[in-house]
Enzyme design. Structure first.
Site, mmCIF file in Angstrom:
data_model
loop_
_atom_site.group_PDB
_atom_site.id
_atom_site.type_symbol
_atom_site.label_atom_id
_atom_site.label_comp_id
_atom_site.label_asym_id
_atom_site.label_seq_id
_atom_site.Cartn_x
_atom_site.Cartn_y
_atom_site.Cartn_z
ATOM 1 N N ARG A 68 -22.255 56.940 20.474
ATOM 2 C CA ARG A 68 -23.159 57.944 21.016
ATOM 3 C C ARG A 68 -23.940 58.587 19.869
ATOM 4 O O ARG A 68 -23.381 58.883 18.809
ATOM 5 C CB ARG A 68 -22.375 59.023 21.786
ATOM 6 N N GLU A 105 -33.242 59.417 20.615
ATOM 7 C CA GLU A 105 -33.632 58.097 21.105
ATOM 8 C C GLU A 105 -34.054 58.093 22.578
ATOM 9 O O GLU A 105 -34.640 57.121 23.050
ATOM 10 C CB GLU A 105 -32.463 57.122 20.965
ATOM 11 N N HIS A 148 -30.070 50.709 21.856
ATOM 12 C CA HIS A 148 -28.942 50.917 22.773
ATOM 13 C C HIS A 148 -28.589 49.625 23.504
ATOM 14 O O HIS A 148 -28.429 49.599 24.729
ATOM 15 C CB HIS A 148 -29.309 52.018 23.776
#
Length: 433
Positions: free
Chosen positions: A333, A362, A394
């Site tokens: 994370r 992000e 991601h």
């Protein structure tokens, strides 16, 4: 080789749910599993190939299992055949609003919900391309459940509006739940179910892949060679062999990363709020305090969940303890790292390599094509200016096996809610004060 012969007795044949559970069972073993019927053969690990067999009641399945763990795999497959290929009780149709849809989401989810009726997932999905948030929550009106991902906004105002619309279930197609206001969900009587684990190997393998990309400057090497530049200047890396890896968070993904590092010939240190002593007993790693890990590690890989206690676990103070040549990778994370502190340290020449699949700031970029636009996000632009930094979007979870597992577990969660079954460790509840 182990062979199992199974005659299909379910009136609906081998529909999506048994195919999904059989595929997920086979993924857990190294043995090769093939399923054949009517002249067609499928990979036992692939739910789409299993569905392609279109096995009906009365058809005979021949399942062949070959490999070092074929006996264990055979027992597990037989358990699925006996327990899950039969019908279940009939329940009402569960209507699900699916937010943030991408083409690859439909690949598995659409196949799993094709069948309706007893024993199936008995769900109907409406796909929405937009993410869930205050401006889009009205799309959930008339649905029983919403299905969301890491970049959806499930804050208190959104949860309360979902409650007004009659939504009773939030399905997270991910492991993390920091984007959900759990207290609001509890107060509104909304159940929150997640995917506790899908493919820890996918995330750990990606962590090592981008770490090595940053360490060995593969992104730069690729572009240089494309320009007919075969010089090695600017590409100097470090051996990982005989170095020290520090694993922050030793859950399933952290353990996978520890094993990868061990395979490189590294000494592995670990930190976790709840240490698993069995990992020490088998010789995989040695638990140390955070400060010692930061001081000794040549490579630090983050795999901890994001809680108040782990928010900005990488900060100005912890970075100061690290070696100047340290390598840092984050596939967990973004909030685990204080990005401003990271950028300040990079400006001073800290870090041999930094590899980030997630980072603070992000959110507006995740899963969005901005190739025809200038980078206006200050954090992203500043991170990209450092030659030793590699960013990916991601995507650590993004393998076929992981997408299949996410779809299967999510729909199992939906079925358990719809049938009133136990949720196991999928349910997420607000912490008691």
């Amino acid at each position: 080789m182990k062979e199992i012969v199974f005659v299909v007795t379910n009136p609906q044949g081998v529909h999506a749910r048994p195919c999904a559970l059989l595929a997920q069972c086979c993924v857990n073993y190294s043995s090769i599993v093939t399923v054949s019927t009517g002249g067609k053969t499928a990979d036992g690990r692939n739910v789409l190939e299993l569905l392609g067999l279109a096995a009906k009641k009365g058809d005979t399945l021949t399942i062949q299992i070959t490999g070092g763990d074929e006996e264990q795999a055979g027992k597990a497959v037989e358990a699925v055949l006996k327990g899950e290929f039969n019908g279940r009780k009939a329940v009402g149709l569960l209507k699900i609003a699916f937010f943030g849809t991408k083409d690859y989401d439909r690949t598995f989810f659409s196949e799993l919900v094709k069948d309706k009726g007893e024993g199936t997932y008995n769900s109907d999905i409406r796909y929405f391309g937009s993410n869930l948030g205050p401006e889009t929550v009205n799309l959930a009106e008339g649905y029983d459940a919403v299905c969301v991902f890491v970049n959806d906004d499930v804050s208190k105002p959104v949860v309360e509006q979902l409650h007004k619309y009659g939504v009773k279930l939030i399905l997270l197609r991910c492991a993390g739940f920091n984007n959900v206001d759990l207290e609001a969900a509890r107060d509104c009587g909304i159940t929150v179910l997640r995917v506790p684990a899908y493919s820890p190997y996918a995330v750990a393998e990606h962590a090592m892949a981008i770490m090595q990309e940053a360490n060995r400057h593969l992104h730069k090497a690729y572009n240089k060679v494309k320009d007919n530049n075969f010089a090695l200047s600017g590409l100097l890396g470090l051996d990982l062999h005989n170095k020290i890896a520090g694993i922050v968070g030793t859950g399933k993904i952290g353990v996978c990363m520890a094993r990868i590092c061990k395979g490189y010939g590294m000494t592995v240190l670990g930190w976790d709020a709840y240490p698993d002593k069995a990992l020490e007993e088998e010789g995989l790693l040695t638990y140390v305090e955070k400060d010692e890990l930061f001081e000794k590690a040549d490579l630090i890989s983050l795999h901890a969940p994001l809680f108040p206690s782990t928010h900005h676990i990488i900060n100005e103070q912890s970075i100061a303890r690290m070696k100047d040549s340290v390598m840092l990778v984050n596939t967990a994370r973004g909030g685990l790292i204080d990005t401003e502190a990271l950028i300040a340290a990079l400006k001073k020449g800290k870090f041999h390599a930094v590899a980030l699949d997630v980072y603070e700031g992000e959110d507006d970029n995740v899963y969005t094509d901005r190739s025809d636009k200038a980078i206006t996000d200050d954090i992203t632009a500043r991170l990209l200016m450092f030659p030793q930094v590699v960013l990916t979007s991601h995507q650590a979870f993004f393998t076929r096996e992981a997408l299949q597992a996410i779809a299967v577990v999510t729909m199992e969660n939906a079925r358990n809610f719809n049938e009133g079954n136990d949720y196991g460790n999928a349910e997420v509840k607000a912490q008691a004060h």
